[in-house]
Design a protein around this motif. Structure first.
Motif, PDB file in Angstrom:
ATOM      1  N   ILE A  76       0.836  -1.206   0.000  1.00 34.34           N
ATOM      2  CA  ILE A  76       0.000   0.000   0.000  1.00 34.34           C
ATOM      3  C   ILE A  76       0.871   1.256   0.000  1.00 34.34           C
ATOM      4  N   ALA A  77       1.824   1.315   0.911  1.00 29.00           N
ATOM      5  CA  ALA A  77       2.700   2.491   0.990  1.00 29.00           C
ATOM      6  C   ALA A  77       3.520   2.652  -0.290  1.00 29.00           C
ATOM      7  N   GLY A  78       3.961   1.536  -0.846  1.00 29.80           N
ATOM      8  CA  GLY A  78       4.740   1.585  -2.080  1.00 29.80           C
ATOM      9  C   GLY A  78       3.939   2.130  -3.250  1.00 29.80           C
ATOM     10  N   VAL A  79       2.696   1.704  -3.372  1.00 31.97           N
ATOM     11  CA  VAL A  79       1.838   2.216  -4.447  1.00 31.97           C
ATOM     12  C   VAL A  79       1.614   3.713  -4.274  1.00 31.97           C
ATOM     13  N   VAL A  80       1.333   4.123  -3.056  1.00 31.90           N
ATOM     14  CA  VAL A  80       1.083   5.548  -2.799  1.00 31.90           C
ATOM     15  C   VAL A  80       2.305   6.378  -3.188  1.00 31.90           C
ATOM     16  N   LEU A  81       3.484   5.951  -2.748  1.00 37.18           N
ATOM     17  CA  LEU A  81       4.686   6.734  -3.033  1.00 37.18           C
ATOM     18  C   LEU A  81       5.157   6.589  -4.479  1.00 37.18           C
ATOM     19  N   PHE A  82       5.208   5.357  -4.988  1.00 32.25           N
ATOM     20  CA  PHE A  82       5.719   5.139  -6.346  1.00 32.25           C
ATOM     21  C   PHE A  82       4.765   5.723  -7.385  1.00 32.25           C
ATOM     22  N   SER A  83       3.564   5.187  -7.432  1.00 32.92           N
ATOM     23  CA  SER A  83       2.614   5.653  -8.456  1.00 32.92           C
ATOM     24  C   SER A  83       2.187   7.093  -8.178  1.00 32.92           C
ATOM     25  N   GLY A  84       1.949   7.411  -6.912  1.00 29.75           N
ATOM     26  CA  GLY A  84       1.530   8.772  -6.568  1.00 29.75           C
ATOM     27  C   GLY A  84       2.539   9.822  -7.004  1.00 29.75           C
ATOM     28  N   SER A  85       3.826   9.521  -6.801  1.00 31.22           N
ATOM     29  CA  SER A  85       4.853  10.493  -7.213  1.00 31.22           C
ATOM     30  C   SER A  85       4.892  10.633  -8.736  1.00 31.22           C
ATOM     31  N   LEU A  86       4.686   9.542  -9.447  1.00 29.73           N
ATOM     32  CA  LEU A  86       4.670   9.626 -10.919  1.00 29.73           C
ATOM     33  C   LEU A  86       3.461  10.420 -11.412  1.00 29.73           C
ATOM     34  N   TYR A  87       2.323  10.262 -10.750  1.00 33.12           N
ATOM     35  CA  TYR A  87       1.148  11.064 -11.111  1.00 33.12           C
ATOM     36  C   TYR A  87       1.411  12.541 -10.827  1.00 33.12           C
ATOM     37  N   LEU A  88       2.044  12.816  -9.701  1.00 36.31           N
ATOM     38  CA  LEU A  88       2.345  14.198  -9.327  1.00 36.31           C
ATOM     39  C   LEU A  88       3.349  14.819 -10.303  1.00 36.31           C
ATOM     40  N   ILE A  89       4.360  14.071 -10.691  1.00 32.47           N
ATOM     41  CA  ILE A  89       5.341  14.552 -11.671  1.00 32.47           C
ATOM     42  C   ILE A  89       4.637  14.884 -12.983  1.00 32.47           C
ATOM     43  N   THR A  90       3.743  14.002 -13.421  1.00 32.09           N
ATOM     44  CA  THR A  90       2.998  14.239 -14.657  1.00 32.09           C
ATOM     45  C   THR A  90       2.154  15.493 -14.545  1.00 32.09           C
ATOM     46  N   LEU A  91       1.469  15.648 -13.431  1.00 34.35           N
ATOM     47  CA  LEU A  91       0.626  16.823 -13.214  1.00 34.35           C
ATOM     48  C   LEU A  91       1.453  18.107 -13.254  1.00 34.35           C
TER      49      LEU A  91
END
Length: 131
Positions: A76-91
């Motif tokens: 759960i934490a890995g998805v939040v940080l890994f995917s979340g950071s990539l979504y934030l970078i894209t945004l």
């Protein structure tokens, strides 16, 4: 605890479909192909780890214990940080903003947590085979 992992996996799975569709229809027109690839990597890894979290929720019945619990927490934490950071970078890139180094560091940290989830899953299986 296993029910919680199943619920979170279902929520993350639904979000994977939503973010994937948004990427194909909305993000695609806002960013360059290399930035879209970053976004799609986030979606892909989120989806992969939805299945890992489902496995944790299901397998917890036969392999209960701290290692299996940690596997779920780390996924759960890995998805939040890994995917979340990539979504934030894209945004940020879609908005023409520069990406602070700290945000970029969240991605490998999330990857380490995802790897830790797999290691914890392995540990749960190894402990069970000894008992």
């Amino acid at each position: 605890m296993h029910r919680t992992y199943l619920i979170i996996a279902a929520l993350l799975g639904a979000l994977s479909v939503i973010t994937g569709a948004f990427g194909a229809h909305g993000v695609k027109s806002l960013v360059t192909p290399d930035v879209l690839e970053i976004y799609e990597t986030g979606v892909r890894y989120q989806f992969y780890h939805v299945f890992a979290l489902l496995a944790v929720g299901i397998l917890y019945r036969w392999y209960p214990g701290k290692a299996m619990s940690w596997a779920g927490i780390l996924f759960i934490a890995g998805v939040v940080l890994f995917s979340g950071s990539l979504y934030l970078i894209t945004l940020m890139k879609a908005g023409g903003k520069s990406v602070p180094t700290g945000i970029g560091l969240l991605t490998p940290l999330g990857g380490l947590l995802l790897t830790g989830g797999w290691a914890a899953l392995l540990l749960a299986f190894l402990k069970a085979s000894q008992g």
